[in-house]
Design an enzyme around this catalytic site. Sequence first.
Site, PDB file in Angstrom:
ATOM      1  N   GLY A  72       0.809  -1.218   0.000  1.00 43.70           N
ATOM      2  CA  GLY A  72       0.000   0.000   0.000  1.00 43.70           C
ATOM      3  C   GLY A  72       0.842   1.268   0.000  1.00 43.70           C
ATOM      4  O   GLY A  72       0.539   2.229  -0.718  1.00 43.70           O
ATOM      5  N   THR A  73       1.895   1.277   0.791  1.00 43.74           N
ATOM      6  CA  THR A  73       2.729   2.486   0.884  1.00 43.74           C
ATOM      7  C   THR A  73       3.352   2.816  -0.464  1.00 43.74           C
ATOM      8  O   THR A  73       3.330   3.963  -0.919  1.00 43.74           O
ATOM      9  CB  THR A  73       3.831   2.274   1.952  1.00 43.74           C
ATOM     10  OG1 THR A  73       3.188   2.009   3.195  1.00 43.74           O
ATOM     11  CG2 THR A  73       4.727   3.487   2.072  1.00 43.74           C
ATOM     12  N   ASN A 152      -8.520   3.813   8.194  1.00 41.99           N
ATOM     13  CA  ASN A 152      -7.971   2.688   8.946  1.00 41.99           C
ATOM     14  C   ASN A 152      -8.182   2.822  10.451  1.00 41.99           C
ATOM     15  O   ASN A 152      -8.316   1.827  11.147  1.00 41.99           O
ATOM     16  CB  ASN A 152      -6.480   2.522   8.645  1.00 41.99           C
ATOM     17  CG  ASN A 152      -5.710   3.821   8.647  1.00 41.99           C
ATOM     18  OD1 ASN A 152      -6.070   4.772   7.939  1.00 41.99           O
ATOM     19  ND2 ASN A 152      -4.661   3.882   9.426  1.00 41.99           N
ATOM     20  N   GLN A 180      -7.913  -0.367   3.064  1.00 45.44           N
ATOM     21  CA  GLN A 180      -8.761  -0.911   4.133  1.00 45.44           C
ATOM     22  C   GLN A 180     -10.116  -1.402   3.636  1.00 45.44           C
ATOM     23  O   GLN A 180     -10.723  -2.260   4.266  1.00 45.44           O
ATOM     24  CB  GLN A 180      -8.983   0.148   5.220  1.00 45.44           C
ATOM     25  CG  GLN A 180      -7.739   0.474   6.028  1.00 45.44           C
ATOM     26  CD  GLN A 180      -7.272  -0.676   6.930  1.00 45.44           C
ATOM     27  OE1 GLN A 180      -8.030  -1.593   7.251  1.00 45.44           O
ATOM     28  NE2 GLN A 180      -6.017  -0.634   7.336  1.00 45.44           N
ATOM     29  N   SER A 200      -3.423  -3.475  -0.812  1.00 49.55           N
ATOM     30  CA  SER A 200      -2.309  -4.118  -0.110  1.00 49.55           C
ATOM     31  C   SER A 200      -2.664  -5.556   0.244  1.00 49.55           C
ATOM     32  O   SER A 200      -3.792  -5.836   0.666  1.00 49.55           O
ATOM     33  CB  SER A 200      -2.016  -3.329   1.172  1.00 49.55           C
ATOM     34  OG  SER A 200      -1.054  -4.003   1.942  1.00 49.55           O
ATOM     35  N   HIS A 202      -1.464  -7.615   2.703  1.00 54.58           N
ATOM     36  CA  HIS A 202      -1.506  -8.163   4.067  1.00 54.58           C
ATOM     37  C   HIS A 202      -2.749  -7.772   4.867  1.00 54.58           C
ATOM     38  O   HIS A 202      -2.913  -8.194   6.004  1.00 54.58           O
ATOM     39  CB  HIS A 202      -0.215  -7.829   4.830  1.00 54.58           C
ATOM     40  CG  HIS A 202      -0.055  -6.413   5.264  1.00 54.58           C
ATOM     41  ND1 HIS A 202      -0.249  -6.018   6.561  1.00 54.58           N
ATOM     42  CD2 HIS A 202       0.290  -5.294   4.595  1.00 54.58           C
ATOM     43  CE1 HIS A 202      -0.005  -4.724   6.667  1.00 54.58           C
ATOM     44  NE2 HIS A 202       0.327  -4.260   5.468  1.00 54.58           N
ATOM     45  N   THR A 239      12.624  -6.929 -10.632  1.00 54.06           N
ATOM     46  CA  THR A 239      12.130  -8.296 -10.851  1.00 54.06           C
ATOM     47  C   THR A 239      10.927  -8.546  -9.955  1.00 54.06           C
ATOM     48  O   THR A 239      10.936  -8.223  -8.766  1.00 54.06           O
ATOM     49  CB  THR A 239      13.254  -9.314 -10.569  1.00 54.06           C
ATOM     50  OG1 THR A 239      14.339  -9.002 -11.443  1.00 54.06           O
ATOM     51  CG2 THR A 239      12.788 -10.739 -10.817  1.00 54.06           C
ATOM     52  N   CYS A 326       0.477   1.858  12.793  1.00 53.49           N
ATOM     53  CA  CYS A 326       1.651   2.473  12.160  1.00 53.49           C
ATOM     54  C   CYS A 326       2.160   3.663  12.974  1.00 53.49           C
ATOM     55  O   CYS A 326       3.296   4.044  12.847  1.00 53.49           O
ATOM     56  CB  CYS A 326       1.323   2.919  10.744  1.00 53.49           C
ATOM     57  SG  CYS A 326       0.531   1.642   9.788  1.00 53.49           S
TER      58      CYS A 326
HETATM   59  N1  PLP Z   1      -3.153   2.917   3.431  1.00 52.17           N
HETATM   60  C1  PLP Z   1      -3.943   2.548   4.451  1.00 52.17           C
HETATM   61  C2  PLP Z   1      -5.310   3.125   4.564  1.00 52.17           C
HETATM   62  C3  PLP Z   1      -3.477   1.643   5.398  1.00 52.17           C
HETATM   63  O1  PLP Z   1      -4.269   1.294   6.418  1.00 52.17           O
HETATM   64  C4  PLP Z   1      -2.158   1.118   5.273  1.00 52.17           C
HETATM   65  C5  PLP Z   1      -1.622   0.193   6.295  1.00 52.17           C
HETATM   66  O2  PLP Z   1      -2.009   0.202   7.426  1.00 52.17           O
HETATM   67  C6  PLP Z   1      -1.392   1.522   4.170  1.00 52.17           C
HETATM   68  C7  PLP Z   1      -1.913   2.422   3.273  1.00 52.17           C
HETATM   69  C8  PLP Z   1      -0.008   0.998   3.959  1.00 52.17           C
HETATM   70  O3  PLP Z   1      -0.034  -0.300   3.403  1.00 52.17           O
HETATM   71  P1  PLP Z   1       1.237  -1.257   3.502  1.00 52.17           P
HETATM   72  O4  PLP Z   1       1.342  -1.683   4.936  1.00 52.17           O
HETATM   73  O5  PLP Z   1       0.940  -2.384   2.566  1.00 52.17           O
HETATM   74  O6  PLP Z   1       2.428  -0.461   3.054  1.00 52.17           O
END
Ligand code: PLP
Length: 386
Positions: A72-73, A152, A180, A200, A202, A239, A326
């Site tokens: 996600g990031t 989130n 989310q 994302s 996970h 890759t 986070c």
């Molecule tokens: N965006 C939202 C709304 C999230 O809740 C999160 C992770 O908590 C992320 C982005 C980041 O995703 P990732 O952990 O896969 O980098």
Amino acid sequence: MRSVYFDHSGTTPVHPAVAEEMYRYLIGDSFGNPSSVNHLGLQVRKKVTEARDIAAQAIGAAPGEIVFTSGGTESDNMAIHGAAYTNKSRGNHIITSAVEHHAVLNTVKALGKQGFNITILPVDQYGMVSVDDVAAAITDRTILITIMHANNEVGTIMPIAEIGKLARERKIVFHVDAVQSFGKIPVNVDELGANLLSLSGHKIYGPKGIGVLYIRKGTRWRQTLFHGGAQERLRRAGTENIPGIMGLAKAIELAMENREAESARLMVLRDKLIKGLTSIENVRLTGHPVKRLPNHASFLFKCIEGESMLISLDMKRIAASTGSACTSGSLEPSHVLLAMGIPHADAHGSLRLTLGKDNTDDDVDYLLEVIKPIVEKLRNMSPLED
Ligand code: PLP
């Protein structure tokens, strides 16, 4: 002792079927590089194509619009950075909201230091962005709007389709962080009006370190962060993470199969948690009472430190979180709660309980049983008590 996991917005356990699928690409002769022109490479390349089809279908996209990323990031960074720089000749104004995940908020703020003009929209008491505020913020120089689908920390679902409509009318690139919401509520790129959308692995029982950036065909976006090979049709060099991609595809398949029934089941448990906890004195729900994720319950406990609550719950083998996983570890209260107008002192008393596939009614009963004496004890000890 019973062990209960209530932190599914933080991360989810890898589904056994996902792990099995990934293992296949870690052993034996499935290790090929999809860019290699040999039978091992070609075999893997075919599987990546299948995985891309699965991801595309899940969000109503075309396979060519799917780019695999490291999560996600990365998807958020790629989306925002790429759209900002590609559209620089048209304007320099970017709109976002005060409750975005840091992957969005900090990326936009970084662009603010590089000469972009940024508007960070406020939210209401429920953490909701107003469509009127978005409309009022748009100028002739606006090139990008980036708003999350669901929050989130408080679970609030944003009016994304309406914002998407505005963006489309004004021909502004629209990015949606759906990390989310995906797997819990419908995510369709046409219905949402998204040009760019982040997912994302996970958060949906897939592995960590894998995600998707959807890029609508024709969007004024190009790759601006990574320089390297021609992978992902020049949109993401490096890759491919084959076990990750295969695991993600499996997780997406499972999420699509189970979403409706599972969300309905979790909503019942969520509502029981909300009813039980808000019946305790000086405990209130945060986020929208109705427009919220089906698995998401978040609260404020007056005169209690969220961290102390987490430790006490953890001693009872209940894993929860306070604010965003986070941001925990820092003493600053959550930027989301502060943006919702919650006073600094109260914002420290937040608790987030997010449900998932292994949670049962008994888990909810267990939490409701153990939390009452914890609240009493912490309040008796609290220097914050009024
Ligand atoms: N965006 C939202 C709304 C999230 O809740 C999160 C992770 O908590 C992320 C982005 C980041 O995703 P990732 O952990 O896969 O980098």
